[in-house]
Design an enzyme around this catalytic site. Sequence first.
Site, PDB file in Angstrom:
ATOM      1  N   SER A  75       0.843  -1.205   0.000  1.00 25.69           N
ATOM      2  CA  SER A  75       0.000   0.000   0.000  1.00 25.69           C
ATOM      3  C   SER A  75       0.878   1.256   0.000  1.00 25.69           C
ATOM      4  O   SER A  75       0.475   2.298  -0.515  1.00 25.69           O
ATOM      5  CB  SER A  75      -0.957   0.010   1.195  1.00 25.69           C
ATOM      6  OG  SER A  75      -0.229   0.010   2.401  1.00 25.69           O
ATOM      7  N   ARG A  99     -10.087  -2.770 -17.763  1.00 24.85           N
ATOM      8  CA  ARG A  99     -10.531  -3.774 -16.785  1.00 24.85           C
ATOM      9  C   ARG A  99      -9.760  -3.631 -15.474  1.00 24.85           C
ATOM     10  O   ARG A  99     -10.172  -4.155 -14.440  1.00 24.85           O
ATOM     11  CB  ARG A  99     -10.342  -5.190 -17.341  1.00 24.85           C
ATOM     12  CG  ARG A  99     -11.177  -5.517 -18.561  1.00 24.85           C
ATOM     13  CD  ARG A  99     -12.664  -5.479 -18.261  1.00 24.85           C
ATOM     14  NE  ARG A  99     -13.040  -6.427 -17.212  1.00 24.85           N
ATOM     15  CZ  ARG A  99     -13.266  -7.718 -17.400  1.00 24.85           C
ATOM     16  NH1 ARG A  99     -13.203  -8.221 -18.610  1.00 24.85           N
ATOM     17  NH2 ARG A  99     -13.566  -8.517 -16.404  1.00 24.85           N
ATOM     18  N   HIS A 100      -8.604  -2.947 -15.537  1.00 24.30           N
ATOM     19  CA  HIS A 100      -7.821  -2.728 -14.313  1.00 24.30           C
ATOM     20  C   HIS A 100      -8.411  -1.541 -13.568  1.00 24.30           C
ATOM     21  O   HIS A 100      -8.508  -0.447 -14.111  1.00 24.30           O
ATOM     22  CB  HIS A 100      -6.344  -2.542 -14.661  1.00 24.30           C
ATOM     23  CG  HIS A 100      -5.752  -3.810 -15.181  1.00 24.30           C
ATOM     24  ND1 HIS A 100      -5.292  -4.792 -14.338  1.00 24.30           N
ATOM     25  CD2 HIS A 100      -5.629  -4.290 -16.440  1.00 24.30           C
ATOM     26  CE1 HIS A 100      -4.895  -5.834 -15.065  1.00 24.30           C
ATOM     27  NE2 HIS A 100      -5.086  -5.549 -16.340  1.00 24.30           N
ATOM     28  N   ARG A 101      -8.823  -1.763 -12.337  1.00 29.17           N
ATOM     29  CA  ARG A 101      -9.645  -0.802 -11.624  1.00 29.17           C
ATOM     30  C   ARG A 101      -8.931  -0.072 -10.498  1.00 29.17           C
ATOM     31  O   ARG A 101      -8.578   1.093 -10.676  1.00 29.17           O
ATOM     32  CB  ARG A 101     -10.911  -1.514 -11.132  1.00 29.17           C
ATOM     33  CG  ARG A 101     -11.700  -2.155 -12.292  1.00 29.17           C
ATOM     34  CD  ARG A 101     -12.478  -3.381 -11.871  1.00 29.17           C
ATOM     35  NE  ARG A 101     -11.611  -4.480 -11.476  1.00 29.17           N
ATOM     36  CZ  ARG A 101     -11.998  -5.561 -10.821  1.00 29.17           C
ATOM     37  NH1 ARG A 101     -13.244  -5.676 -10.470  1.00 29.17           N
ATOM     38  NH2 ARG A 101     -11.142  -6.517 -10.511  1.00 29.17           N
ATOM     39  N   GLN A 108     -10.553   8.772 -21.987  1.00 25.58           N
ATOM     40  CA  GLN A 108     -10.352   8.249 -23.344  1.00 25.58           C
ATOM     41  C   GLN A 108     -11.129   9.044 -24.362  1.00 25.58           C
ATOM     42  O   GLN A 108     -12.237   9.540 -24.077  1.00 25.58           O
ATOM     43  CB  GLN A 108     -10.810   6.785 -23.371  1.00 25.58           C
ATOM     44  CG  GLN A 108     -10.656   6.126 -24.737  1.00 25.58           C
ATOM     45  CD  GLN A 108     -10.801   4.622 -24.664  1.00 25.58           C
ATOM     46  OE1 GLN A 108     -11.368   4.101 -23.705  1.00 25.58           O
ATOM     47  NE2 GLN A 108     -10.297   3.928 -25.652  1.00 25.58           N
ATOM     48  N   LEU A 109     -10.569   9.145 -25.562  1.00 24.05           N
ATOM     49  CA  LEU A 109     -11.248   9.797 -26.689  1.00 24.05           C
ATOM     50  C   LEU A 109     -12.653   9.208 -26.843  1.00 24.05           C
ATOM     51  O   LEU A 109     -12.819   7.993 -26.932  1.00 24.05           O
ATOM     52  CB  LEU A 109     -10.454   9.554 -27.974  1.00 24.05           C
ATOM     53  CG  LEU A 109     -11.070  10.125 -29.248  1.00 24.05           C
ATOM     54  CD1 LEU A 109     -10.973  11.648 -29.259  1.00 24.05           C
ATOM     55  CD2 LEU A 109     -10.399   9.543 -30.485  1.00 24.05           C
ATOM     56  N   GLN A 111     -16.089   8.332 -28.710  1.00 23.00           N
ATOM     57  CA  GLN A 111     -16.609   8.099 -30.065  1.00 23.00           C
ATOM     58  C   GLN A 111     -18.022   8.676 -30.198  1.00 23.00           C
ATOM     59  O   GLN A 111     -18.624   8.564 -31.256  1.00 23.00           O
ATOM     60  CB  GLN A 111     -16.597   6.602 -30.393  1.00 23.00           C
ATOM     61  CG  GLN A 111     -15.189   6.062 -30.583  1.00 23.00           C
ATOM     62  CD  GLN A 111     -15.175   4.620 -31.038  1.00 23.00           C
ATOM     63  OE1 GLN A 111     -16.095   3.856 -30.750  1.00 23.00           O
ATOM     64  NE2 GLN A 111     -14.121   4.225 -31.741  1.00 23.00           N
ATOM     65  N   ARG A 205       0.018  -8.814 -17.254  1.00 22.83           N
ATOM     66  CA  ARG A 205      -0.123  -8.465 -18.675  1.00 22.83           C
ATOM     67  C   ARG A 205       1.189  -8.438 -19.449  1.00 22.83           C
ATOM     68  O   ARG A 205       1.171  -8.418 -20.685  1.00 22.83           O
ATOM     69  CB  ARG A 205      -0.768  -7.077 -18.815  1.00 22.83           C
ATOM     70  CG  ARG A 205      -2.135  -6.924 -18.176  1.00 22.83           C
ATOM     71  CD  ARG A 205      -3.195  -7.691 -18.930  1.00 22.83           C
ATOM     72  NE  ARG A 205      -4.546  -7.311 -18.508  1.00 22.83           N
ATOM     73  CZ  ARG A 205      -5.642  -7.787 -19.084  1.00 22.83           C
ATOM     74  NH1 ARG A 205      -5.577  -8.626 -20.093  1.00 22.83           N
ATOM     75  NH2 ARG A 205      -6.836  -7.409 -18.651  1.00 22.83           N
TER      76      ARG A 205
END
Length: 259
Positions: A75, A99-101, A108-109, A111, A205
């Site tokens: 932490s 998905r990583h919170r 994010q751009l 649409q 990842r």
Amino acid sequence: MTAELYVLSRPTFTEDFRDFLLKEECDWIETASAKPAERLIEFAGRVCYMAFGSRQFRTSNAAYIQNLIAQGHESVLEHANWSFLLSGVTRAFTHQLVRHRPGFAYSQLSQQYHDESEARFVPPRGIERSRAAAAAWKDAVEACRRAYRTIIAESDSLALDGTLPKREAARALRSTARSVLPNATETIIVVTANARAIRHFLTVRGAIAGDEEMRVVSRLVYDMIAVDAPSLIGDFQARTRADGSPEVVRISAAGAPAP
Ligand SMILES: Cc1cc2nc3c(=O)[nH]c(=O)nc-3n(C[C@H](O)[C@H](O)[C@H](O)COP(=O)(O)OP(=O)(O)OC[C@H]3O[C@@H](n4cnc5c(N)ncnc54)[C@H](O)[C@@H]3O)c2cc1C
């Protein structure tokens, strides 16, 4: 088109801590080479036990941080945050990224607010090895772009509700049009993440053999931290796979990939 990472902000560590230590009549034996992020984390960790001066058991910053990680005291790593922009990445990639919170924030751009008539598409690496696959991919993304533009051009026919404010009418139209955009559509995203979250991200990842885009971005993130706070990722290695693509592997104390 390749993924690129632009560092927007990195941890700083001001001199105000000196006033605190003076008040507490403590002296911190510091590692001269430690970077701001590393100093911040060490300082925060030492505050937990007021382990300064004669109470310093581990005197090197790197050893201190390694011990925090080994003890699962992660932490403390959350105090160090980076903000960066990713470009040249696909919507498919960012769908996985978000998905990583905990410890992550994203912008994010859109649409819906951004017209995608001129959207670019990121070809999967290696697709050019098959002429047929490369041609099919190119045809498909061009067809998607054409369909998008056709739908946008049909705004009058598609207007369902003439009472919508202009902004909402544009949103509705682009929502309809974006439904034909492929996973390969390029996007841009600003990410803020703390060191603990980044370590988790790289662990799960960084070395997925069949996901090169994820490995490429993992390597960019690793490189950013390696410059700013190498002690935070001393248990990771940046490697090059046989095909020349990058990966980031978490290693055990014995030097083997961590289980
Ligand atoms: C190889 C691979 C394949 C995948 N395939 C799929 C797939 O097919 N379909 C799919 O939907 N997803 C898939 N995912 C995504 C995966 O399920 C996770 O959503 C994603 O990797 C984020 O992981 P995380 O929750 O550990 O990370 P984070 O959100 O970054 O969380 C970090 C850690 O915080 C803790 N944490 C976070 N949230 C909570 C919570 N609510 N409660 C308790 N603890 C919490 C956990 O310890 C977690 O590991 C895949 C991921 C990988 C790496």
